[in-house]
Design a protein around this motif. Structure first.
Motif, PDB file in Angstrom:
ATOM      1  N   VAL A 564       0.605  -0.971   0.261  1.00  0.00           N
ATOM      2  CA  VAL A 564       0.034   0.342  -0.043  1.00  0.00           C
ATOM      3  C   VAL A 564       1.125   1.322  -0.194  1.00  0.00           C
ATOM      4  O   VAL A 564       1.023   2.192  -0.667  1.00  0.00           O
ATOM      5  N   PHE A 565       2.090   1.874   0.525  1.00  0.00           N
ATOM      6  CA  PHE A 565       3.072   2.314   0.764  1.00  0.00           C
ATOM      7  C   PHE A 565       3.318   2.608  -0.674  1.00  0.00           C
ATOM      8  O   PHE A 565       3.260   3.858  -1.325  1.00  0.00           O
ATOM      9  N   LYS A 566       3.667   1.625  -1.983  1.00  0.00           N
ATOM     10  CA  LYS A 566       4.186   1.978  -3.352  1.00  0.00           C
ATOM     11  C   LYS A 566       2.836   2.633  -3.930  1.00  0.00           C
ATOM     12  O   LYS A 566       3.146   3.489  -4.717  1.00  0.00           O
ATOM     13  N   LEU A 567       2.029   1.520  -3.813  1.00  0.00           N
ATOM     14  CA  LEU A 567       0.686   2.796  -4.254  1.00  0.00           C
ATOM     15  C   LEU A 567       0.380   3.583  -4.056  1.00  0.00           C
ATOM     16  O   LEU A 567      -0.132   4.887  -5.392  1.00  0.00           O
ATOM     17  N   LEU A 568       0.521   4.273  -2.948  1.00  0.00           N
ATOM     18  CA  LEU A 568       0.138   5.197  -2.247  1.00  0.00           C
ATOM     19  C   LEU A 568       1.036   6.845  -2.515  1.00  0.00           C
ATOM     20  O   LEU A 568       0.864   7.763  -3.271  1.00  0.00           O
ATOM     21  N   LEU A 569       2.424   6.039  -3.302  1.00  0.00           N
ATOM     22  CA  LEU A 569       3.594   6.377  -3.916  1.00  0.00           C
ATOM     23  C   LEU A 569       2.704   7.665  -5.374  1.00  0.00           C
ATOM     24  O   LEU A 569       3.413   8.143  -5.709  1.00  0.00           O
ATOM     25  N   GLN A 570       2.167   6.186  -5.762  1.00  0.00           N
ATOM     26  CA  GLN A 570       2.195   6.511  -7.436  1.00  0.00           C
ATOM     27  C   GLN A 570       0.579   7.024  -7.827  1.00  0.00           C
ATOM     28  O   GLN A 570       0.376   7.677  -8.852  1.00  0.00           O
ATOM     29  N   ARG A 571       0.153   6.271  -6.569  1.00  0.00           N
ATOM     30  CA  ARG A 571      -1.657   7.173  -7.159  1.00  0.00           C
ATOM     31  C   ARG A 571      -2.890   6.945  -5.514  1.00  0.00           C
ATOM     32  O   ARG A 571      -2.049   6.164  -4.865  1.00  0.00           O
ATOM     33  N   SER A 572      -4.311   7.406  -5.514  1.00  0.00           N
ATOM     34  CA  SER A 572      -4.458   6.901  -4.683  1.00  0.00           C
ATOM     35  C   SER A 572      -5.205   6.032  -4.787  1.00  0.00           C
ATOM     36  O   SER A 572      -5.575   5.583  -6.272  1.00  0.00           O
ATOM     37  N   LEU A 573      -6.068   5.392  -3.035  1.00  0.00           N
ATOM     38  CA  LEU A 573      -6.546   3.987  -3.502  1.00  0.00           C
ATOM     39  C   LEU A 573      -8.591   4.088  -3.722  1.00  0.00           C
ATOM     40  O   LEU A 573      -8.731   4.898  -3.180  1.00  0.00           O
ATOM     41  N   THR A 574      -8.711   3.580  -4.361  1.00  0.00           N
ATOM     42  CA  THR A 574     -10.330   3.654  -4.579  1.00  0.00           C
ATOM     43  C   THR A 574     -11.270   3.365  -3.394  1.00  0.00           C
ATOM     44  O   THR A 574     -10.388   2.809  -2.486  1.00  0.00           O
ATOM     45  N   ALA A 575     -12.233   3.815  -3.237  1.00  0.00           N
ATOM     46  CA  ALA A 575     -12.880   3.563  -1.902  1.00  0.00           C
ATOM     47  C   ALA A 575     -13.165   1.777  -2.038  1.00  0.00           C
ATOM     48  O   ALA A 575     -13.409   1.375  -0.578  1.00  0.00           O
ATOM     49  N   ALA A 576     -13.547   1.527  -2.499  1.00  0.00           N
ATOM     50  CA  ALA A 576     -13.880  -0.407  -2.832  1.00  0.00           C
ATOM     51  C   ALA A 576     -12.700  -1.200  -2.447  1.00  0.00           C
ATOM     52  O   ALA A 576     -12.437  -1.741  -1.998  1.00  0.00           O
ATOM     53  N   GLU A 577     -10.760  -0.358  -3.322  1.00  0.00           N
ATOM     54  CA  GLU A 577      -9.534  -0.790  -2.197  1.00  0.00           C
ATOM     55  C   GLU A 577      -9.793  -0.635  -0.684  1.00  0.00           C
ATOM     56  O   GLU A 577      -9.332  -1.539  -0.504  1.00  0.00           O
ATOM     57  N   TRP A 578      -9.763   0.484  -0.441  1.00  0.00           N
ATOM     58  CA  TRP A 578      -9.778   1.087   0.851  1.00  0.00           C
ATOM     59  C   TRP A 578     -10.757  -0.297   1.772  1.00  0.00           C
ATOM     60  O   TRP A 578     -10.585  -0.854   2.672  1.00  0.00           O
ATOM     61  N   GLN A 579     -12.130   0.061   1.218  1.00  0.00           N
ATOM     62  CA  GLN A 579     -13.088  -1.166   1.816  1.00  0.00           C
ATOM     63  C   GLN A 579     -12.676  -2.841   2.116  1.00  0.00           C
ATOM     64  O   GLN A 579     -12.301  -2.962   3.233  1.00  0.00           O
ATOM     65  N   SER A 580     -11.971  -3.090   0.859  1.00  0.00           N
ATOM     66  CA  SER A 580     -10.883  -4.068   0.908  1.00  0.00           C
ATOM     67  C   SER A 580      -9.985  -4.533   1.886  1.00  0.00           C
ATOM     68  O   SER A 580      -9.598  -5.649   2.222  1.00  0.00           O
ATOM     69  N   VAL A 581      -9.331  -3.431   2.152  1.00  0.00           N
ATOM     70  CA  VAL A 581      -8.328  -3.279   2.784  1.00  0.00           C
ATOM     71  C   VAL A 581      -8.947  -3.924   4.534  1.00  0.00           C
ATOM     72  O   VAL A 581      -8.484  -4.577   5.228  1.00  0.00           O
ATOM     73  N   GLY A 582     -10.044  -2.615   4.858  1.00  0.00           N
ATOM     74  CA  GLY A 582     -10.429  -2.983   5.630  1.00  0.00           C
ATOM     75  C   GLY A 582     -11.418  -4.214   6.184  1.00  0.00           C
ATOM     76  O   GLY A 582     -11.021  -4.997   7.135  1.00  0.00           O
ATOM     77  N   ALA A 583     -11.988  -4.636   5.262  1.00  0.00           N
ATOM     78  CA  ALA A 583     -12.332  -6.310   5.410  1.00  0.00           C
ATOM     79  C   ALA A 583     -11.390  -7.239   5.288  1.00  0.00           C
ATOM     80  O   ALA A 583     -11.648  -8.283   6.253  1.00  0.00           O
ATOM     81  N   THR A 584     -10.579  -7.204   5.158  1.00  0.00           N
ATOM     82  CA  THR A 584      -9.527  -8.095   5.173  1.00  0.00           C
ATOM     83  C   THR A 584      -8.629  -7.770   6.576  1.00  0.00           C
ATOM     84  O   THR A 584      -8.971  -9.211   7.139  1.00  0.00           O
ATOM     85  N   ILE A 585      -8.575  -6.715   7.010  1.00  0.00           N
ATOM     86  CA  ILE A 585      -7.598  -6.776   8.314  1.00  0.00           C
ATOM     87  C   ILE A 585      -9.504  -7.564   9.195  1.00  0.00           C
ATOM     88  O   ILE A 585      -9.283  -8.303   9.987  1.00  0.00           O
ATOM     89  N   ARG A 586     -10.381  -7.040   9.117  1.00  0.00           N
ATOM     90  CA  ARG A 586     -11.234  -7.823   9.972  1.00  0.00           C
ATOM     91  C   ARG A 586     -11.674  -9.424  10.153  1.00  0.00           C
ATOM     92  O   ARG A 586     -11.651  -9.698  10.490  1.00  0.00           O
ATOM     93  N   GLN A 587     -11.522 -10.116   8.654  1.00  0.00           N
ATOM     94  CA  GLN A 587     -11.632 -11.640   8.644  1.00  0.00           C
ATOM     95  C   GLN A 587     -10.143 -11.582   9.390  1.00  0.00           C
ATOM     96  O   GLN A 587     -10.539 -13.039  10.060  1.00  0.00           O
ATOM     97  N   LEU A 588      -9.165 -11.175   9.513  1.00  0.00           N
ATOM     98  CA  LEU A 588      -8.428 -11.225  10.687  1.00  0.00           C
ATOM     99  C   LEU A 588      -8.267 -11.700  11.851  1.00  0.00           C
ATOM    100  O   LEU A 588      -7.708 -12.750  12.274  1.00  0.00           O
ATOM    101  N   HIS A 589      -8.870  -9.975  12.247  1.00  0.00           N
ATOM    102  CA  HIS A 589      -9.495  -9.987  13.584  1.00  0.00           C
ATOM    103  C   HIS A 589     -10.415 -11.391  14.053  1.00  0.00           C
ATOM    104  O   HIS A 589     -10.154 -11.704  15.574  1.00  0.00           O
ATOM    105  N   GLN A 590     -11.179 -11.356  12.592  1.00  0.00           N
ATOM    106  CA  GLN A 590     -12.145 -12.447  13.279  1.00  0.00           C
ATOM    107  C   GLN A 590     -11.672 -13.559  13.657  1.00  0.00           C
ATOM    108  O   GLN A 590     -12.280 -14.715  14.522  1.00  0.00           O
ATOM    109  N   ALA A 591     -10.889 -14.575  12.672  1.00  0.00           N
ATOM    110  CA  ALA A 591     -10.151 -15.281  13.360  1.00  0.00           C
ATOM    111  C   ALA A 591      -9.599 -15.461  13.991  1.00  0.00           C
ATOM    112  O   ALA A 591      -8.310 -16.179  14.627  1.00  0.00           O
ATOM    113  N   GLY A 592      -8.939 -14.225  15.232  1.00  0.00           N
ATOM    114  CA  GLY A 592      -8.255 -14.173  16.542  1.00  0.00           C
ATOM    115  C   GLY A 592      -7.179 -13.760  16.570  1.00  0.00           C
ATOM    116  O   GLY A 592      -6.012 -14.336  16.939  1.00  0.00           O
ATOM    117  N   VAL A 593      -6.341 -13.542  15.362  1.00  0.00           N
ATOM    118  CA  VAL A 593      -4.907 -13.490  15.186  1.00  0.00           C
ATOM    119  C   VAL A 593      -4.526 -11.830  15.287  1.00  0.00           C
ATOM    120  O   VAL A 593      -4.795 -10.410  14.572  1.00  0.00           O
TER     121      VAL A 593
END
Length: 671
Positions: A564-593
């Motif tokens: 994500v750091f390198k991508l943000l040096l090149q372009r903005s992330l879309t709303a859908a991409e940020w939502q995917s990031v949040g959903a993936t982190i939640r998936q990790l947390h729901q698994a207790g990780v």
């Protein structure tokens, strides 16, 4: 458990070792493998992260045989470890399952020994047969997060009163049980009286009713009997005080049936010599362990080997079930019922009274009091074999409706503890190598074969021209062109102030807990859970001279991805991409990780827009808590930090907290 219990078991531990030493005078096996009694033995990594099944002794091992076979078939990706308390159970486990399972003694239930045991095996599931409950075992298993089930559970009214009387000592052990699979309704009710929640108890019948005789055993017994061409009486599981009675009865029998062969199978191995000597004084006697063929002149055969009782029952014309001519309580008659062998027993069968009552009601057993009656009943069955066949048939029919407990119990276990998906790679499948005394390497041979020390040296790959890039951070990580999967090589470095004078040495600890091996194990588990993390390929632990160790890991490269750091040096992330990031982190947390370093460098997006999480050093599983929000705040701080650094260097960093962060949180909340 209570402090009183901990103190008591600690005080008893020396006495337990004295007992083992004294018992070892007659059974030398009791003086061996003492390191296991305190969980001080070395355990192979392939035994970790699997299923532990505790069968205290021979009876529980025999009862669980069919279930263990089903578990081996149902969980092929997980290691199965059998534990016991007695050498006879250990020998039987080796005989029945060989190298398909690991076998160790369950340690003495001190807090330290059980903590070491659970730490070394890291079981996902602990199955305990019948009522062998140890407070520290239960506490440590639950602390580790293992599912704990009591299987084929039975509890008599007397045992219920004992548990209630000593509840002050044992503490709330029943709350540690995730499921109690009972033999019958009475036991279920008693477990609930002890405090097991109603929804955690089920009744599935007795595993012992599912005693199955392997076809190979039946064939071998039939062939042996045919070659012998003699009638056979087996006296099984005999105890001290019974053998003389049996030999007296045999002396009477051979007057009428001189070709009769008596097979005596003592219950305890330490009595093999004693029984052999007693038989030799009166009859021509042979031991099974001698390997010699039974001749026409041999009258008595001592069954002094383990795991052959079903064979003897299947070969015999008549089975005497021991422990019953003396007030010992008898033994389980279900095995000779399974081999369809007519049963004779003494009347002291209080340990199995319900079974013998049912057999008596249908004339499926003959009960005797002494040598004279034993000889009389045996002679009648030998001279009128149809009576014996009828007895065996009605005994088998009486318990036919009880079959099926094994399948029902397995379904309960799978319901609470589902098998891994078919594509999962587990520690059982991982190979290990030791290039030298100071080094241990773990590797997945599906992705890399014959991994050597060279695999962890960038210079080795540079000479081969296979380094195709690098990533910078605390230190460089190297991208390596490799088939079938490109790899990322990362050496572990120290951070912070310590790292200024100690670049890469860590305090020594158990290899399985070292940095690279712990991350390797965790990645296997996370991928099994379906989480988007890199596939581990290999890890190395290298003991450093004088002090500490160094570590390296090889993981599969996530194809066509950028953090994500390198991508943000090149372009903005879309709303859908940020939502995917949040959903993936939640998936990790729901698994207790818990991710110890969740920042914008450790979140990747591939060309398909899939989010991946990387760098799981010092991460692990946690119960739900404030750490989840702290994880998110750490990520926010990393984004703000990189934004500030970009502004200072007059670089574009396409990140706006007011618009982008709410999209991430939206994805997190909606996942």
């Amino acid at each position: 458990m209570t402090l009183s219990y901990r103190v008591l078991i600690a005080l008893l531990t020396p006495l337990i070792f004295i007992y083992l030493w004294v018992r070892g005078a007659r059974a030398p096996e009791y003086r061996k493998r003492w390191s296991e009694r305190l969980a001080l033995q070395t355990v192979p990594v392939q035994a970790r992260d699997g299923i532990v099944i505790h069968c205290v002794s021979v009876g529980e091992t025999v009862a669980a045989r069919g279930l263990i076979e089903d578990i081996l078939r149902s969980y092929p990706q997980l290691p199965v470890t059998l534990t016991a308390m007695t050498p006879t159970a250990a020998e039987l486990a080796q005989k029945l399952f060989a190298d398909r399972v690991y076998h160790y003694y369950l340690p003495i239930d001190t807090r330290g020994a059980m903590a070491r045991f659970i730490e070394k095996f890291a079981p996902r599931c602990v199955l305990i047969l019948e009522t062998e409950l140890w407070p520290n075992l239960l506490a440590e298993a639950k602390r580790h997060g293992a599912q704990v089930m009591l299987v084929n559970a039975r509890l008599s009214a007397k045992s219920l009163r004992s548990y209630q009387r000593f509840s002050w000592l044992l503490g709330p052990i029943w709350s540690a049980l995730d499921l109690v699979i009972c033999q019958h309704v009475d036991s279920e009710r008693r477990f609930q009286q002890l405090g097991v929640a109603r929804e955690r108890t089920v009744v599935r019948g007795n595993l012992k009713f599912d005693c199955q005789v392997p076809a190979a055993t039946t064939r071998a017994a039939k062939q042996w009997r045919t070659e012998l061409a003699r009638p056979i009486l087996v006296a099984a599981s005999t105890h001290q005080g019974e053998d003389a009675i049996i030999l007296d009865a045999f002396a009477r029998l051979i007057q009428a049936v001189p070709e009769l062969l008596l097979i005596i199978v003592p219950r305890h191995p330490e009595r093999f010599r004693e029984v052999t000597s007693a038989a030799q004084q009166r009859f021509s006697t042979l031991t099974r362990s001698s390997g010699q063929t039974v001749s026409a002149s041999d009258q008595v055969l001592i069954g002094d080997t383990m795991g052959e009782l079903l064979f003897w029952y299947a070969a015999a014309d008549i089975a005497f079930v021991g422990g019953s001519l003396i007030p010992r309580g008898g033994h389980n008659p279900l095995e000779p019922i399974a081999t369809k062998t007519p049963i004779i027993s003494g009347r002291h069968v209080f340990n199995f009274q319900p079974l013998f009552d049912r057999l008596t009601d249908v004339n499926g057993v003959r009960l005797v009091d002494d040598a004279e009656q034993l000889a009389e009943q045996c002679l009648q069955l030998l001279q009128q074999p149809v009576q014996g066949q009828t007895m065996a048939a009605v005994a088998s029919e009486e318990f036919a409706a009880e079959h099926g407990a094994t399948a029902r119990v397995l379904a309960d276990i799978q319901g609470l503890f589902p098998p891994p998906n078919g594509q999962a790679r587990t520690l059982k499948m991982i190979l290990t190598s030791n290039p030298n005394a100071a080094t241990e390497i773990w590797f997945d041979d599906n992705l890399a074969t014959a991994v050597s020390d060279d695999y962890f040296a960038p210079s080795f790959w540079r000479q081969k021209g296979q380094i195709i890039g690098s990533a910078t951070g605390r230190a460089s990580a190297w991208f390596i062109q490799h088939q079938p999967q490109n790899m990322l090589l990362r050496h572990y470095y120290r951070g912070g102030l310590v790292g200024k004078f100690n670049r890469d040495r860590f305090a020594r600890e158990a290899i399985v807990k070292s940095r690279a091996m712990a991350e390797f194990s965790l990645l296997l588990q996370l991928r099994e859970l379906g989480l988007p993390v890199p596939q581990p390929i290999a890890a190395r632990y290298q003991r450093a001279p004088i002090w500490g160790y160094r570590a390296d890991i090889l993981v599969a490269v996530i194809a066509d991805s950028q953090d994500v750091f390198k991508l943000l040096l090149q372009r903005s992330l879309t709303a859908a991409e940020w939502q995917s990031v949040g959903a993936t982190i939640r998936q990790l947390h729901q698994a207790g990780v818990y991710h110890s370093d969740l920042n914008c460098h450790n979140i990747m997006l591939d060309q398909a827009g899939k989010v991946w999480l990387v760098d799981f050093d010092k991460c692990g599983f946690r119960t739900e808590g404030e750490w989840q929000q702290a994880n998110l705040q750490r990520l926010l701080r990393s984004l703000l930090k990189e934004q500030g650094k970009a502004e200072q260097s007059q670089q574009l960093f396409h990140w706006q907290q007011t618009t982008d962060w709410p999209h991430l949180l939206q994805g997190y909340e909606q996942a």
